[in-house]
Write a protein that holds these residues in place. Structure first.
Motif, short mmCIF file in Angstrom:
data_model
loop_
_atom_site.label_atom_id
_atom_site.label_comp_id
_atom_site.label_asym_id
_atom_site.label_seq_id
_atom_site.Cartn_x
_atom_site.Cartn_y
_atom_site.Cartn_z
N SER A 56 0.64 -1.12 -0.01
CA SER A 56 -0.08 -0.14 -0.07
C SER A 56 0.81 1.51 -0.05
CB SER A 56 -0.89 -0.12 1.34
OG SER A 56 -0.22 0.04 2.41
N LYS A 57 2.18 1.21 0.18
CA LYS A 57 3.01 2.15 0.33
C LYS A 57 4.50 2.07 0.25
CE LYS A 57 3.88 6.23 3.30
NZ LYS A 57 3.63 6.97 4.82
N ILE A 58 5.36 2.75 -0.60
CA ILE A 58 6.29 2.19 -0.85
C ILE A 58 7.49 3.68 -0.61
CG2 ILE A 58 8.38 1.57 -2.37
CD1 ILE A 58 6.11 0.18 -3.97
N GLU A 59 8.55 3.75 0.45
CA GLU A 59 9.32 4.84 0.73
C GLU A 59 10.85 4.39 0.68
OE1 GLU A 59 8.76 6.56 4.40
OE2 GLU A 59 6.68 7.11 4.16
N THR A 102 11.30 0.95 2.74
CA THR A 102 10.09 0.42 3.58
C THR A 102 8.69 0.39 2.91
OG1 THR A 102 11.21 1.96 5.43
CG2 THR A 102 8.75 1.53 5.62
N LEU A 103 8.44 -0.67 3.47
CA LEU A 103 6.97 -1.11 2.60
C LEU A 103 5.85 -0.84 3.76
CD1 LEU A 103 7.70 -4.20 0.53
CD2 LEU A 103 8.06 -1.82 -0.19
N CYS A 108 7.16 -2.82 6.83
CA CYS A 108 8.34 -3.83 6.42
C CYS A 108 9.55 -3.04 6.03
CB CYS A 108 8.00 -4.75 5.32
SG CYS A 108 6.63 -6.08 5.69
N ASN A 109 10.79 -3.42 6.47
CA ASN A 109 11.99 -2.81 6.03
C ASN A 109 12.90 -4.01 5.28
OD1 ASN A 109 11.51 -0.34 7.39
ND2 ASN A 109 13.05 -0.76 8.95
N LEU A 110 13.37 -3.48 3.96
CA LEU A 110 14.05 -4.20 2.95
C LEU A 110 15.47 -3.50 2.99
CD1 LEU A 110 10.94 -4.27 2.11
CD2 LEU A 110 11.92 -5.28 0.09
N ILE A 111 16.62 -4.21 3.11
CA ILE A 111 17.79 -3.73 3.16
C ILE A 111 18.70 -4.27 2.04
CG2 ILE A 111 19.97 -3.48 4.67
CD1 ILE A 111 17.89 -4.08 7.10
N LEU A 165 8.47 -3.19 -7.66
CA LEU A 165 7.10 -3.48 -6.81
C LEU A 165 6.55 -2.04 -7.18
CD1 LEU A 165 5.36 -4.71 -4.62
CD2 LEU A 165 6.85 -3.66 -3.09
N GLU A 166 5.14 -2.20 -7.05
CA GLU A 166 4.23 -0.78 -7.23
C GLU A 166 3.22 -1.25 -6.27
OE1 GLU A 166 2.61 -0.84 -11.44
OE2 GLU A 166 4.48 -0.84 -12.25
N VAL A 167 2.82 0.02 -5.89
CA VAL A 167 1.49 0.00 -5.03
C VAL A 167 0.25 -0.91 -5.59
CG1 VAL A 167 0.01 1.40 -3.78
CG2 VAL A 167 2.13 2.08 -3.83
#
Length: 96
Positions: A12-15, A22-23, A45-48, A59-61
């Motif tokens: 629902s959100k990507i930063e 951060t998702l 969720c954090n991706l590193i 990835l898209e919303v």
């Protein structure tokens, strides 16, 4: 002890912040509430590292994804640290 999270969720959100992506994902509960509807939980969720760079490229919303990771407390907030992302379907495919 075992600290493992596996979920299927809709993004629902990507930063993007440097090496960390951060998702915010929405997960539908498996049971109905008193009104006969399924509640939805929002999870951070954090991706590193390489997982963050690969995911933010594709990835898209609205996409449905599978996430495998573990829980970690970040700044007093319980967060999922993703170790693997599986792309299950895109919003565009479901609209057809």
């Amino acid at each position: 002890m075992l600290n493992q999270v596996i979920m299927v969720a809709r993004c629902s959100k990507i930063e993007n912040n440097n090496d960390v992506t951060t998702l915010e994902v929405k997960v539908q509960r498996t049971f109905k509430n008193d009104n006969g509807e399924y509640d939805v939980d929002t999870i951070s969720c954090n991706l590193i590292g390489h997982l963050a760079s690969n995911t933010k490229e594709f990835l898209e919303v609205g996409n449905l994804i599978g996430i495998k990771g573990h829980l970690e407390e970040c700044n007093g907030i319980l967060t999922v640290i993703a170790e693997k992302i599986t792309f299950l379907s895109s919003k565009k495919e479901e609209d057809k």
